[in-house]
Write a protein that holds these residues in place. Structure first.
Motif, PDB file in Angstrom:
ATOM      1  N   THR A  60       0.860  -1.568  -0.224  1.00 40.14           N
ATOM      2  CA  THR A  60       0.002  -0.407   0.190  1.00 40.14           C
ATOM      3  C   THR A  60       1.116   1.745   0.073  1.00 40.14           C
ATOM      4  O   THR A  60       0.561   2.286  -0.890  1.00 40.14           O
ATOM      5  CB  THR A  60      -0.915  -0.152   1.614  1.00 40.14           C
ATOM      6  OG1 THR A  60      -1.643  -1.571   1.350  1.00 40.14           O
ATOM      7  CG2 THR A  60      -1.597   1.171   1.055  1.00 40.14           C
ATOM      8  N   GLU A 108      -7.245 -12.155  -7.600  1.00 41.27           N
ATOM      9  CA  GLU A 108      -6.577 -10.287  -7.509  1.00 41.27           C
ATOM     10  C   GLU A 108      -5.912 -10.454  -8.640  1.00 41.27           C
ATOM     11  O   GLU A 108      -5.703  -9.216  -8.861  1.00 41.27           O
ATOM     12  CB  GLU A 108      -6.008 -10.711  -5.747  1.00 41.27           C
ATOM     13  CG  GLU A 108      -6.986 -11.256  -4.875  1.00 41.27           C
ATOM     14  CD  GLU A 108      -6.536 -11.253  -3.385  1.00 41.27           C
ATOM     15  OE1 GLU A 108      -7.776 -11.536  -2.289  1.00 41.27           O
ATOM     16  OE2 GLU A 108      -5.009 -11.365  -3.555  1.00 41.27           O
ATOM     17  N   GLU A 135      -6.498  -1.814  -6.106  1.00 38.64           N
ATOM     18  CA  GLU A 135      -5.850  -3.253  -5.181  1.00 38.64           C
ATOM     19  C   GLU A 135      -7.542  -3.771  -5.494  1.00 38.64           C
ATOM     20  O   GLU A 135      -8.257  -3.496  -5.722  1.00 38.64           O
ATOM     21  CB  GLU A 135      -5.917  -2.065  -4.410  1.00 38.64           C
ATOM     22  CG  GLU A 135      -5.237  -1.267  -4.083  1.00 38.64           C
ATOM     23  CD  GLU A 135      -4.713  -1.057  -2.505  1.00 38.64           C
ATOM     24  OE1 GLU A 135      -4.076  -1.562  -1.095  1.00 38.64           O
ATOM     25  OE2 GLU A 135      -5.195   0.620  -2.153  1.00 38.64           O
ATOM     26  N   ALA A 136      -7.519  -5.008  -5.369  1.00 34.34           N
ATOM     27  CA  ALA A 136      -7.792  -6.173  -5.051  1.00 34.34           C
ATOM     28  C   ALA A 136      -7.682  -6.888  -4.130  1.00 34.34           C
ATOM     29  O   ALA A 136      -6.981  -7.582  -3.740  1.00 34.34           O
ATOM     30  CB  ALA A 136      -8.139  -6.597  -6.228  1.00 34.34           C
ATOM     31  N   VAL A 137      -9.162  -7.422  -3.308  1.00 35.26           N
ATOM     32  CA  VAL A 137      -9.259  -8.046  -1.969  1.00 35.26           C
ATOM     33  C   VAL A 137     -10.394  -9.529  -2.792  1.00 35.26           C
ATOM     34  O   VAL A 137     -11.185  -9.002  -2.714  1.00 35.26           O
ATOM     35  CB  VAL A 137      -8.780  -7.902  -1.336  1.00 35.26           C
ATOM     36  CG1 VAL A 137      -8.880  -8.877  -0.245  1.00 35.26           C
ATOM     37  CG2 VAL A 137      -7.754  -7.019  -0.937  1.00 35.26           C
ATOM     38  N   LEU A 151     -13.227  -7.932  -3.772  1.00 38.07           N
ATOM     39  CA  LEU A 151     -13.034  -6.173  -3.378  1.00 38.07           C
ATOM     40  C   LEU A 151     -12.353  -5.359  -4.146  1.00 38.07           C
ATOM     41  O   LEU A 151     -11.436  -6.041  -4.805  1.00 38.07           O
ATOM     42  CB  LEU A 151     -13.223  -6.035  -2.671  1.00 38.07           C
ATOM     43  CG  LEU A 151     -12.759  -5.018  -1.312  1.00 38.07           C
ATOM     44  CD1 LEU A 151     -14.259  -3.482  -1.446  1.00 38.07           C
ATOM     45  CD2 LEU A 151     -11.948  -4.552   0.182  1.00 38.07           C
ATOM     46  N   VAL A 175     -10.502  -1.832  -5.110  1.00 33.42           N
ATOM     47  CA  VAL A 175     -10.023   0.260  -4.501  1.00 33.42           C
ATOM     48  C   VAL A 175     -10.467   0.496  -6.207  1.00 33.42           C
ATOM     49  O   VAL A 175      -8.922   0.149  -6.697  1.00 33.42           O
ATOM     50  CB  VAL A 175      -9.100   0.494  -3.823  1.00 33.42           C
ATOM     51  CG1 VAL A 175      -8.784   1.739  -3.938  1.00 33.42           C
ATOM     52  CG2 VAL A 175      -8.889  -0.966  -2.647  1.00 33.42           C
ATOM     53  N   VAL A 200      -8.758  -0.802   1.253  1.00 36.13           N
ATOM     54  CA  VAL A 200      -8.982  -2.390   2.217  1.00 36.13           C
ATOM     55  C   VAL A 200      -8.801  -2.428   3.596  1.00 36.13           C
ATOM     56  O   VAL A 200      -7.850  -1.712   4.141  1.00 36.13           O
ATOM     57  CB  VAL A 200      -7.718  -2.424   1.479  1.00 36.13           C
ATOM     58  CG1 VAL A 200      -7.611  -4.135   1.466  1.00 36.13           C
ATOM     59  CG2 VAL A 200      -7.820  -2.911  -0.402  1.00 36.13           C
ATOM     60  N   LEU A 251      -7.565  -3.041   6.771  1.00 34.15           N
ATOM     61  CA  LEU A 251      -5.939  -3.633   7.366  1.00 34.15           C
ATOM     62  C   LEU A 251      -5.374  -4.592   8.278  1.00 34.15           C
ATOM     63  O   LEU A 251      -6.696  -4.261   9.313  1.00 34.15           O
ATOM     64  CB  LEU A 251      -5.055  -2.640   6.895  1.00 34.15           C
ATOM     65  CG  LEU A 251      -4.887  -1.783   4.974  1.00 34.15           C
ATOM     66  CD1 LEU A 251      -3.652  -1.007   5.629  1.00 34.15           C
ATOM     67  CD2 LEU A 251      -4.664  -3.039   4.778  1.00 34.15           C
ATOM     68  N   PRO A 309      -4.260  -7.024   4.072  1.00 35.74           N
ATOM     69  CA  PRO A 309      -5.400  -6.992   4.119  1.00 35.74           C
ATOM     70  C   PRO A 309      -6.523  -7.453   5.773  1.00 35.74           C
ATOM     71  O   PRO A 309      -6.173  -8.909   5.877  1.00 35.74           O
ATOM     72  CB  PRO A 309      -6.393  -8.247   2.980  1.00 35.74           C
ATOM     73  CG  PRO A 309      -4.938  -8.033   2.222  1.00 35.74           C
ATOM     74  CD  PRO A 309      -3.729  -7.914   3.033  1.00 35.74           C
ATOM     75  N   ARG A 312      -8.893  -9.452   6.348  1.00 31.67           N
ATOM     76  CA  ARG A 312     -10.383 -10.935   4.893  1.00 31.67           C
ATOM     77  C   ARG A 312     -11.560 -10.945   5.890  1.00 31.67           C
ATOM     78  O   ARG A 312     -12.677 -10.606   5.051  1.00 31.67           O
ATOM     79  CB  ARG A 312      -9.776 -12.045   4.375  1.00 31.67           C
ATOM     80  CG  ARG A 312      -8.864 -11.674   3.441  1.00 31.67           C
ATOM     81  CD  ARG A 312      -7.619 -13.071   3.280  1.00 31.67           C
ATOM     82  NE  ARG A 312      -6.533 -12.378   2.365  1.00 31.67           N
ATOM     83  CZ  ARG A 312      -6.733 -12.677   1.113  1.00 31.67           C
ATOM     84  NH1 ARG A 312      -8.012 -12.531   0.620  1.00 31.67           N
ATOM     85  NH2 ARG A 312      -5.743 -11.580   0.443  1.00 31.67           N
ATOM     86  N   VAL A 356     -13.012  -6.914   5.487  1.00 31.08           N
ATOM     87  CA  VAL A 356     -13.689  -6.952   3.671  1.00 31.08           C
ATOM     88  C   VAL A 356     -15.527  -8.350   3.869  1.00 31.08           C
ATOM     89  O   VAL A 356     -15.925  -7.984   2.651  1.00 31.08           O
ATOM     90  CB  VAL A 356     -12.074  -8.060   2.937  1.00 31.08           C
ATOM     91  CG1 VAL A 356     -12.835  -7.959   1.481  1.00 31.08           C
ATOM     92  CG2 VAL A 356     -11.165  -7.075   2.978  1.00 31.08           C
TER      93      VAL A 356
END
Length: 387
Positions: A154, A299, A311-313, A329, A331, A367, A369, A375, A377, A380
């Protein structure tokens, strides 16, 4: 011998603990660093006679699989880690601290400074991590030394998005990036900006990163079991967990030849180049329709092939039909056009098997944190409407 809790301020104030860390390495009593703005750790009782002879630093794990544990790191393991890092980066140098020094990655920046006999420079984190503060701290580094820093992904994204931050970052001889997965797209972007990126893999139990760019550091060892689970061994390994011999026994094993190993919760594979490629945590795998999906693969595909995703989770959300639904998810870039679930699936279909395509997509400004750069999760998953 007792373990002394050691509060570590954020930013430049962290440098005040350097003499105490040096004393711990020299055998003048172990310390347990923790963020000064947090509660002191509850150190479990551990018979003094049972503590390792060279115990120097006790660091908390991230607690991603339950109650956080306290890894006992010996002076020899910390020295091996610092020496091997400097060897891989091209020689000793001066370090810039950007991370909270109550966690292993931040503590290691201070310890590497002690190993190199150079005083680190610390970024002012009063207003949180900012490219302007990073650039200002970079300007205070001694030009007579090689320059190194350690970031989470990040932070790397924020610096690359800022002209002054990116310019400062490009002056470093080595930039370690760890704490969470570094997407290939982010690495390529950093390299294109002239940043000397080294991706790292490791944890508190291995004195921080012990595998750089998929290759173990000198003295570190890696092996995979039949399920792809990663086991780490070698000179940087912790002695075990403070006050928890039961957890030590469960996580650390000893071969017939006396070699010690730490059993991680991560799955990985070896690429054609022989380098370690970590696929993610075993307990993060999404089981949908009886098929397993590694979140990291989805991701990385989203970052690579869905326009405007920064960003991706991916998490698994309970689903009455599929057991778990692959849920993405993202961003997005501020200027990006919102995409429907159908559009995201169409963009990813050429790159993922059908069972790995997201069944839910949502967006957030950032995301959530847990710890430095990891992350959260569980948080999330809470962002998805499962009604």
């Amino acid at each position: 011998m007792e373990v002394e809790p050691l509060p570590v301020p954020a930013g430049p104030g962290a440098l005040a603990v350097l003499p105490r860390l040096a004393g711990a390495l020299a055998g003048r009593g172990p310390v347990a660093p923790y963020p000064a703005d947090a509660a002191a750790p509850q150190l479990p009782r551990h018979a003094a006679a049972g503590l390792p002879d060279d115990l120097a630093v006790v660091v908390g794990t991230s607690g991603s699989t339950g109650v956080p544990k306290l890894a006992m790191l010996g002076a020899a393991a910390l020295a091996a880690s610092a020496h091997a890092t400097h060897e891989r980066l091209g020689g000793p140098g001066q370090w810039l601290l950007t991370l909270p020094a109550g966690h292993v990655a931040g503590v290691q920046v201070l310890l590497r400074g002690l190993d190199a006999d150079t005083e680190p420079v610390a970024t002012d984190l009063t207003g949180g991590f900012t490219p302007a503060a990073f650039a200002a701290a970079t300007a205070r580094l001694d030009p007579r030394h090689r320059h190194y820093t350690a970031l989470v992904p990040t932070q790397l994204v924020r610096l690359l998005d800022d002209r002054a931050g990116a310019a400062a970052l490009a002056t470093f001889h080595g930039v370690l990036v760890g704490g969470a997965a570094t997407p290939p797209t982010l690495r390529r972007r950093a390299e294109a900006a002239g940043v000397a990126v080294r991706t790292t893999y490791g944890m508190s139990e291995t004195a921080g990163g012990c595998v750089y760019d998929g290759s173990p550091l000198t003295g570190a060892r890696v092996r995979l079991d039949d399920d792809g689970r990663v086991h780490l061994g070698g000179a940087t390994l912790a002695h075990g967990y403070l006050g928890r011999p039961d957890l030590t026994f469960a996580a650390f094993t000893v071969d017939a030849d006396g070699s010690r190993w730490f059993r991680t919760d991560d799955a990985a594979h070896l690429g054609d180049d022989g380098r370690l490629h970590v696929d993610g945590r075993l307990d993060d795998v999404v089981v949908t329709g009886g098929m397993k999906v590694a979140p990291r693969l989805v991701e990385e595909a989203a970052l690579e092939h869905v326009p405007g995703v920064r960003e991706a989770v991916v998490v698994g959300i309970p689903d009455p039909e599929w057991g778990q639904a692959v849920s993405l998810l993202v961003v997005p870039d501020p200027a990006a056009q919102p995409l429907s679930l159908a559009e995201v699936r169409d963009l990813l279909r050429p790159h993922l098997p059908d069972h790995a395509l997201p069944r839910r997509v949502t967006a957030a400004p950032a995301v959530p944190l847990r710890g430095p750069g990891k992350p959260d999760r569980a948080a999330v998953a809470g962002l998805f409407d499962v009604a």
